[in-house]
Design a protein around this motif. Structure first.
Motif, PDB file in Angstrom:
ATOM      1  N   MET A   1       0.591  -1.296   0.027  1.00 35.50           N
ATOM      2  CA  MET A   1       0.034  -0.013   0.024  1.00 35.50           C
ATOM      3  C   MET A   1       0.845   1.330   0.071  1.00 35.50           C
ATOM      4  N   LYS A   2       0.336   2.145  -0.980  1.00 34.08           N
ATOM      5  CA  LYS A   2       1.488   3.321  -0.898  1.00 34.08           C
ATOM      6  C   LYS A   2       0.467   4.599  -0.966  1.00 34.08           C
ATOM      7  N   ILE A   3       0.948   5.408   0.134  1.00 34.46           N
ATOM      8  CA  ILE A   3       0.348   6.782   0.135  1.00 34.46           C
ATOM      9  C   ILE A   3       1.193   8.003  -0.021  1.00 34.46           C
ATOM     10  N   GLY A   4       0.923   8.809  -0.933  1.00 34.95           N
ATOM     11  CA  GLY A   4       1.374  10.210  -1.208  1.00 34.95           C
ATOM     12  C   GLY A   4       1.345  11.066  -0.457  1.00 34.95           C
ATOM     13  N   ILE A   5       2.162  11.798   0.054  1.00 35.94           N
ATOM     14  CA  ILE A   5       2.164  13.058   0.955  1.00 35.94           C
ATOM     15  C   ILE A   5       2.528  14.385   0.022  1.00 35.94           C
ATOM     16  N   ILE A   6       1.382  15.034  -0.496  1.00 36.40           N
ATOM     17  CA  ILE A   6       1.303  16.076  -1.385  1.00 36.40           C
ATOM     18  C   ILE A   6       1.541  17.509  -0.794  1.00 36.40           C
ATOM     19  N   ILE A   7       2.628  18.131  -1.036  1.00 38.87           N
ATOM     20  CA  ILE A   7       3.104  19.456  -0.572  1.00 38.87           C
ATOM     21  C   ILE A   7       2.213  20.164  -1.660  1.00 38.87           C
ATOM     22  N   GLY A   8       1.292  21.022  -1.254  1.00 35.70           N
ATOM     23  CA  GLY A   8       0.519  21.731  -2.310  1.00 35.70           C
ATOM     24  C   GLY A   8       0.803  23.286  -2.528  1.00 35.70           C
ATOM     25  N   SER A   9       1.959  23.811  -2.069  1.00 37.02           N
ATOM     26  CA  SER A   9       2.509  24.981  -2.347  1.00 37.02           C
ATOM     27  C   SER A   9       3.680  25.065  -2.967  1.00 37.02           C
ATOM     28  N   VAL A  10       3.519  25.968  -4.066  1.00 42.47           N
ATOM     29  CA  VAL A  10       4.994  26.254  -4.934  1.00 42.47           C
ATOM     30  C   VAL A  10       5.404  27.493  -4.813  1.00 42.47           C
ATOM     31  N   ARG A  11       4.944  28.503  -3.707  1.00 41.16           N
ATOM     32  CA  ARG A  11       5.644  29.604  -3.798  1.00 41.16           C
ATOM     33  C   ARG A  11       7.047  29.734  -2.950  1.00 41.16           C
ATOM     34  N   GLU A  12       7.638  30.769  -3.398  1.00 43.85           N
ATOM     35  CA  GLU A  12       9.199  30.951  -2.683  1.00 43.85           C
ATOM     36  C   GLU A  12       8.903  31.301  -1.319  1.00 43.85           C
ATOM     37  N   GLY A  13       9.769  30.684  -0.498  1.00 44.05           N
ATOM     38  CA  GLY A  13       9.347  31.014   1.121  1.00 44.05           C
ATOM     39  C   GLY A  13       8.230  30.406   1.785  1.00 44.05           C
ATOM     40  N   ARG A  14       7.696  29.197   1.280  1.00 41.61           N
ATOM     41  CA  ARG A  14       6.691  28.530   1.731  1.00 41.61           C
ATOM     42  C   ARG A  14       6.948  27.806   2.842  1.00 41.61           C
ATOM     43  N   ILE A  15       5.797  27.736   3.809  1.00 43.38           N
ATOM     44  CA  ILE A  15       6.232  26.990   4.970  1.00 43.38           C
ATOM     45  C   ILE A  15       5.779  25.584   4.846  1.00 43.38           C
ATOM     46  N   GLY A  16       4.911  25.336   3.791  1.00 43.55           N
ATOM     47  CA  GLY A  16       4.448  23.830   3.369  1.00 43.55           C
ATOM     48  C   GLY A  16       5.479  22.873   3.462  1.00 43.55           C
ATOM     49  N   GLU A  17       6.798  23.198   2.866  1.00 48.21           N
ATOM     50  CA  GLU A  17       7.866  22.433   2.931  1.00 48.21           C
ATOM     51  C   GLU A  17       8.152  21.662   4.297  1.00 48.21           C
ATOM     52  N   SER A  18       8.136  22.509   5.369  1.00 42.67           N
ATOM     53  CA  SER A  18       8.467  22.111   6.532  1.00 42.67           C
ATOM     54  C   SER A  18       7.266  21.308   7.186  1.00 42.67           C
ATOM     55  N   ILE A  19       6.022  21.621   6.807  1.00 43.29           N
ATOM     56  CA  ILE A  19       5.012  20.872   7.261  1.00 43.29           C
ATOM     57  C   ILE A  19       4.971  19.424   6.645  1.00 43.29           C
ATOM     58  N   GLY A  20       5.285  19.351   5.157  1.00 44.72           N
ATOM     59  CA  GLY A  20       5.383  18.027   4.554  1.00 44.72           C
ATOM     60  C   GLY A  20       6.724  17.290   5.140  1.00 44.72           C
ATOM     61  N   ALA A  21       7.509  17.946   5.463  1.00 47.22           N
ATOM     62  CA  ALA A  21       8.712  17.138   6.127  1.00 47.22           C
ATOM     63  C   ALA A  21       8.163  16.603   7.386  1.00 47.22           C
ATOM     64  N   TRP A  22       7.441  17.363   8.268  1.00 51.70           N
ATOM     65  CA  TRP A  22       7.105  16.780   9.558  1.00 51.70           C
ATOM     66  C   TRP A  22       6.077  15.559   9.307  1.00 51.70           C
ATOM     67  N   VAL A  23       5.198  15.732   8.390  1.00 52.92           N
ATOM     68  CA  VAL A  23       4.156  14.673   8.034  1.00 52.92           C
ATOM     69  C   VAL A  23       5.069  13.591   7.635  1.00 52.92           C
ATOM     70  N   ALA A  24       5.936  13.428   6.693  1.00 58.98           N
ATOM     71  CA  ALA A  24       6.349  12.336   6.326  1.00 58.98           C
ATOM     72  C   ALA A  24       7.418  11.670   7.451  1.00 58.98           C
ATOM     73  N   GLU A  25       8.021  12.496   8.162  1.00 54.87           N
ATOM     74  CA  GLU A  25       8.642  12.011   9.474  1.00 54.87           C
ATOM     75  C   GLU A  25       7.777  11.145  10.152  1.00 54.87           C
ATOM     76  N   ARG A  26       6.729  11.901  10.738  1.00 57.32           N
ATOM     77  CA  ARG A  26       5.891  11.132  11.562  1.00 57.32           C
ATOM     78  C   ARG A  26       5.159   9.831  11.048  1.00 57.32           C
ATOM     79  N   ALA A  27       4.886   9.878   9.665  1.00 58.04           N
ATOM     80  CA  ALA A  27       4.219   9.105   8.867  1.00 58.04           C
ATOM     81  C   ALA A  27       5.257   7.704   8.977  1.00 58.04           C
ATOM     82  N   ALA A  28       6.466   7.840   8.888  1.00 57.77           N
ATOM     83  CA  ALA A  28       7.574   6.876   8.689  1.00 57.77           C
ATOM     84  C   ALA A  28       7.603   6.185  10.118  1.00 57.77           C
ATOM     85  N   VAL A  29       7.088   6.611  11.311  1.00 54.41           N
ATOM     86  CA  VAL A  29       7.102   5.763  12.665  1.00 54.41           C
ATOM     87  C   VAL A  29       5.763   5.408  12.881  1.00 54.41           C
ATOM     88  N   GLN A  30       4.768   5.809  11.957  1.00 53.71           N
ATOM     89  CA  GLN A  30       3.200   5.503  12.384  1.00 53.71           C
ATOM     90  C   GLN A  30       2.974   4.108  12.819  1.00 53.71           C
TER      91      GLN A  30
END
Length: 189
Positions: free
Chosen positions: A1-30
């Motif tokens: 089973m594969k689940i994609g974590i999509i970072i939905g912002s493409v703006r410069e200086g976005r905070i979504g990248e840090s949120i996506g990294a947090w989600v991926a980190e937590r998902a890896a140990v779920q």
């Protein structure tokens, strides 16, 4: 089973990248998700064009970027949308990415991690309505991060509450994805 974590912002200086990294980190140990492969899909990396042809994804002559996006989404059984709220709605680039495809979203699962001035609640609700067109199964609970509270100095400031909320949402997504993929396999098998 594969689940994609999509970072939905493409703006410069976005905070979504840090949120996506947090989600991926937590998902890896779920817990109870050893059979899940989590893949981080950053919209910015796909460099998707604005949709001018609704059949690009299926057209062999369509843009390579769209085909790469199509294939990445097709491989997933479910998704976590890491979505900002822009102007009380879904970000344009993310909606464009969604609209470039169709059947690749059909009957898949979704959890939402939203952020913005009011926690991204309007983008959250807009995604729930939008994804209904493809019979996506959306987890009822979500994570909503408030810009002025959860990002002091512009940086994501996580607490145990954030981790617990995300773990709950991810657990529900994994369970829902198992059920939906099992049923889909039964019906099509």
């Amino acid at each position: 089973m594969k689940i994609g974590i999509i970072i939905g912002s493409v703006r410069e200086g976005r905070i979504g990248e840090s949120i996506g990294a947090w989600v991926a980190e937590r998902a890896a140990v779920q817990e109870d998700a050893a059979d899940v492969e989590w893949e981080l899909l950053d919209l910015k990396d796909f460099r998707l064009p604005v949709m001018t042809d609704e059949n690009w994804a299926q057209d062999p002559e369509g843009p390579a970027e769209v085909h790469r996006w199509r294939d990445a989404v097709e491989e997933c059984d479910g998704f976590v949308f890491v979505t900002p709220e822009y102007n009380r709605n879904i970000p344009g680039a993310f909606k464009n990415a969604y609209d470039l495809l169709s059947r690749q979203w059909m009957d898949k699962t979704l959890a939402i991690v939203a952020y913005g001035g009011l926690g991204g609640v309007r983008a959250n609700e807009a995604w729930r309505v939008t994804t209904a067109a493809y019979n996506m199964h959306v987890v009822g609970a979500s994570v909503n991060l408030i810009r002025r509270v959860d990002f002091p100095g512009g940086q994501l400031a996580l607490t145990d509450h954030h981790d617990a909320s995300l773990a709950k949402v991810l657990a529900r997504l994994v369970a829902l994805t198992r059920a939906v993929t099992s049923e889909r396999d039964r019906v099509t098998g």
